[in-house]
Design a protein around this motif. Structure first.
Motif, PDB file in Angstrom:
ATOM      1  N   LEU A 226       0.744  -1.252   0.013  1.00 18.42           N
ATOM      2  CA  LEU A 226      -0.153  -0.006  -0.152  1.00 18.42           C
ATOM      3  C   LEU A 226       0.939   1.167   0.039  1.00 18.42           C
ATOM      4  CD1 LEU A 226      -2.795  -1.036   2.497  1.00 18.42           C
ATOM      5  CD2 LEU A 226      -3.042  -0.900  -0.054  1.00 18.42           C
ATOM      6  N   GLU A 227       1.965   1.240   0.526  1.00 11.64           N
ATOM      7  CA  GLU A 227       3.004   2.416   0.616  1.00 11.64           C
ATOM      8  C   GLU A 227       3.315   2.628  -0.762  1.00 11.64           C
ATOM      9  OE1 GLU A 227       6.975   4.144   2.909  1.00 11.64           O
ATOM     10  OE2 GLU A 227       6.128   2.106   3.401  1.00 11.64           O
ATOM     11  N   SER A 228       3.668   1.429  -1.566  1.00  7.05           N
ATOM     12  CA  SER A 228       4.205   1.661  -2.613  1.00  7.05           C
ATOM     13  C   SER A 228       3.102   2.303  -3.774  1.00  7.05           C
ATOM     14  CB  SER A 228       4.671   0.415  -3.162  1.00  7.05           C
ATOM     15  OG  SER A 228       5.413   0.545  -4.669  1.00  7.05           O
ATOM     16  N   MET A 229       1.920   1.718  -3.578  1.00  5.21           N
ATOM     17  CA  MET A 229       0.796   2.079  -4.473  1.00  5.21           C
ATOM     18  C   MET A 229       0.729   3.637  -4.149  1.00  5.21           C
ATOM     19  SD  MET A 229      -2.902   0.736  -4.634  1.00  5.21           S
ATOM     20  CE  MET A 229      -2.426  -0.829  -5.052  1.00  5.21           C
ATOM     21  N   SER A 230       0.455   3.966  -2.836  1.00  6.64           N
ATOM     22  CA  SER A 230       0.589   5.367  -2.452  1.00  6.64           C
ATOM     23  C   SER A 230       1.283   6.373  -3.180  1.00  6.64           C
ATOM     24  CB  SER A 230       0.561   5.416  -1.045  1.00  6.64           C
ATOM     25  OG  SER A 230       0.611   7.056  -0.479  1.00  6.64           O
ATOM     26  N   ASN A 231       2.846   6.023  -3.113  1.00  6.42           N
ATOM     27  CA  ASN A 231       3.605   6.870  -3.857  1.00  6.42           C
ATOM     28  C   ASN A 231       3.475   6.966  -5.397  1.00  6.42           C
ATOM     29  OD1 ASN A 231       5.165   7.238  -1.480  1.00  6.42           O
ATOM     30  ND2 ASN A 231       6.238   5.487  -1.573  1.00  6.42           N
ATOM     31  N   THR A 232       3.197   5.770  -5.679  1.00 10.41           N
ATOM     32  CA  THR A 232       2.744   5.767  -7.544  1.00 10.41           C
ATOM     33  C   THR A 232       1.537   6.701  -7.647  1.00 10.41           C
ATOM     34  OG1 THR A 232       3.437   3.630  -7.689  1.00 10.41           O
ATOM     35  CG2 THR A 232       2.291   4.305  -9.541  1.00 10.41           C
ATOM     36  N   LEU A 233       0.610   6.638  -6.602  1.00  8.34           N
ATOM     37  CA  LEU A 233      -0.722   7.357  -7.118  1.00  8.34           C
ATOM     38  C   LEU A 233      -0.284   8.988  -6.707  1.00  8.34           C
ATOM     39  CD1 LEU A 233      -3.492   5.069  -5.427  1.00  8.34           C
ATOM     40  CD2 LEU A 233      -3.057   5.651  -7.806  1.00  8.34           C
ATOM     41  N   GLU A 234       0.411   9.027  -5.926  1.00  9.27           N
ATOM     42  CA  GLU A 234       0.749  10.498  -5.430  1.00  9.27           C
ATOM     43  C   GLU A 234       1.591  10.984  -6.605  1.00  9.27           C
ATOM     44  OE1 GLU A 234       0.460  13.695  -3.394  1.00  9.27           O
ATOM     45  OE2 GLU A 234      -0.206  11.913  -2.606  1.00  9.27           O
ATOM     46  N   ASP A 235       2.374  10.325  -7.402  1.00  9.81           N
ATOM     47  CA  ASP A 235       3.051  10.866  -8.583  1.00  9.81           C
ATOM     48  C   ASP A 235       2.264  11.135  -9.943  1.00  9.81           C
ATOM     49  OD1 ASP A 235       5.425  10.821  -7.294  1.00  9.81           O
ATOM     50  OD2 ASP A 235       6.042   8.764  -7.943  1.00  9.81           O
ATOM     51  N   ARG A 236       1.337  10.146  -9.848  1.00 10.32           N
ATOM     52  CA  ARG A 236       0.222  10.358 -10.858  1.00 10.32           C
ATOM     53  C   ARG A 236      -0.526  11.596 -10.792  1.00 10.32           C
ATOM     54  NH1 ARG A 236      -1.250   6.533 -14.403  1.00 10.32           N
ATOM     55  NH2 ARG A 236      -3.379   7.174 -14.279  1.00 10.32           N
ATOM     56  N   LYS A 237      -0.962  11.645  -9.716  1.00 12.80           N
ATOM     57  CA  LYS A 237      -1.864  12.966  -9.166  1.00 12.80           C
ATOM     58  C   LYS A 237      -1.062  14.476  -9.454  1.00 12.80           C
ATOM     59  CE  LYS A 237      -4.070  15.262  -4.988  1.00 12.80           C
ATOM     60  NZ  LYS A 237      -4.196  15.070  -3.583  1.00 12.80           N
ATOM     61  N   ILE A 238       0.138  14.264  -9.106  1.00 19.66           N
ATOM     62  CA  ILE A 238       1.098  15.528  -9.389  1.00 19.66           C
ATOM     63  C   ILE A 238       1.191  15.786 -10.870  1.00 19.66           C
ATOM     64  CG2 ILE A 238       3.273  16.568  -9.115  1.00 19.66           C
ATOM     65  CD1 ILE A 238       3.459  15.283  -6.525  1.00 19.66           C
ATOM     66  N   LEU A 239       1.443  14.745 -11.659  1.00 20.29           N
ATOM     67  CA  LEU A 239       1.383  14.814 -13.067  1.00 20.29           C
ATOM     68  C   LEU A 239       0.194  15.374 -13.660  1.00 20.29           C
ATOM     69  CD1 LEU A 239       3.214  14.344 -15.416  1.00 20.29           C
ATOM     70  CD2 LEU A 239       2.661  11.917 -15.384  1.00 20.29           C
ATOM     71  N   ASN A 240      -0.895  14.688 -13.239  1.00 21.14           N
ATOM     72  CA  ASN A 240      -2.094  15.176 -13.832  1.00 21.14           C
ATOM     73  C   ASN A 240      -2.397  16.736 -13.403  1.00 21.14           C
ATOM     74  OD1 ASN A 240      -3.169  13.041 -15.089  1.00 21.14           O
ATOM     75  ND2 ASN A 240      -3.793  12.133 -12.873  1.00 21.14           N
ATOM     76  N   GLN A 241      -2.116  17.122 -12.307  1.00 23.32           N
ATOM     77  CA  GLN A 241      -2.093  18.488 -12.088  1.00 23.32           C
ATOM     78  C   GLN A 241      -1.444  19.589 -12.733  1.00 23.32           C
ATOM     79  OE1 GLN A 241      -4.827  19.250  -9.583  1.00 23.32           O
ATOM     80  NE2 GLN A 241      -4.393  21.363 -10.267  1.00 23.32           N
ATOM     81  N   THR A 242      -0.232  18.944 -13.025  1.00 22.64           N
ATOM     82  CA  THR A 242       0.771  19.678 -14.026  1.00 22.64           C
ATOM     83  C   THR A 242       0.032  19.808 -15.385  1.00 22.64           C
ATOM     84  OG1 THR A 242       2.413  18.780 -12.624  1.00 22.64           O
ATOM     85  CG2 THR A 242       3.224  19.772 -14.693  1.00 22.64           C
TER      86      THR A 242
END
Length: 310
Positions: A226-242
């Motif tokens: 879950l921690e690994s998935m959280s980091n991946t989803l956070e990176d995707r969230k930042i990329l989508n916001q950019t």
């Protein structure tokens, strides 16, 4: 002897009556407590405006369910009857604007109002498509982090879901509250997760549900996953916001460019009497059709170019 027997039977009857009343009152109290818990777990949706009883009946009918699903998917906090009421109010406002302010003829006004309402209805759901899933998915990183911390501290998955229901806001918090309440009523975890999976069909959420179910069946380090998935989803969230920030100007242009010519024509018709009379002729209708087609085409082309999926 007979008097003693009658006294004993009378005493037993009184005791049985008191005992029955005691259990009856206990059952009523227990039933009242269960009703309070059910109302807390599944609160009734309160109306946000003073609509009529007819609106309540329409909201509960099967005919309103497709519209209710669209409103939920677009993350619009309106009931179906309220949404229809907004359209009725919009029709009255458009009639005043087009007929009294912009001085359009009555027959053209009557034709334009349903066309404008239909286009606005379509554009609203087109522009806000999957907004509910987007807001839900933006919270998935925090949900994975909370569940991972709970698993690391020794909590079960059910306890972790209750913690998420308390800590996370809407819309994900409401969904997890629903799952937590279903688990309390004895619904299996997989069944509860599958029911929520049907309401959110995004790729990120499908992966999240599959990870939890696979880890529950096969075991393993759920916290690390879950921690690994959280980091991946956070990176995707930042990329989508950019990407949204970089394309925000183009997305606003796609709305302003079609609206400006229409507003200018209406204003000119208000200033110059008979400005739109030439549109009633055959060449005018052809030019108007080409003009509207160009506006619609430019809108969809700009939106298509700026719709970058990660």
């Amino acid at each position: 002897m007979q008097l003693l027997t009658v006294s004993i039977l009378y005493s037993l009857a009184v005791l049985l009556l008191i005992w029955g009343l005691y259990f009856l009152l206990g059952y009523r109290n227990q039933k009242r407590e269960w009703k309070q818990k059910v109302n807390e777990w599944y609160p009734e949706q309160k109306r946000k405006s003073s609509l009529s009883v007819l609106g309540d009946r329409f909201d509960k009918s099967e005919a309103s369910q497709p519209l209710a699903l669209k409103l939920q998917g677009s993350n619009i906090a309106l009931l179906p009857s309220e949404y229809i009421g907004v359209h009725i109010l919009g029709a009255l406002v458009l009639f005043v604007l087009l007929f009294n302010i912009f001085k359009l003829p009555g027959n053209i006004t009557i034709i334009l109002i349903p066309v404008i309402l239909f286009v606005s209805h379509y554009l609203l759901f087109y522009l806000r498509k999957n907004k509910y899933e987007e807001r839900f998915n933006s919270q998935l990183a925090d949900i994975c982090r909370l569940l991972g911390n709970g698993a690391r501290s020794g909590l079960t998955i059910n306890q972790g879901i209750e913690m998420v229901a308390r800590e996370v806001g809407a819309p994900a918090g409401d969904e997890f509250k629903r799952i937590a309440n279903e688990l309390k009523l004895g619904v299996p975890l997989e069944t509860a997760l599958r029911s929520m999976q049907k309401r959110n069909k995004s790729r990120e959420f499908q992966l999240f549900i599959a990870t939890i179910l696979i880890q529950k069946k096969t075991g393993g380090n759920l916290a690390a996953t879950l921690e690994s998935m959280s980091n991946t989803l956070e990176d995707r969230k930042i990329l989508n916001q950019t990407i949204k920030t970089m394309t925000s100007e183009q997305r606003y242009i796609s709305i302003i460019v079609p609206a400006m010519p229409i507003f200018i024509v209406l204003m000119m018709n208000n200033i110059i009497e008979g400005f739109t009379d030439s549109l009633k002729t055959v060449p005018g209708m052809i030019i108007l059709a080409l003009f509207l087609s160009g506006i619609v085409l430019s809108f969809f082309l700009i939106r298509k170019i700026t719709n970058i999926k990660v």
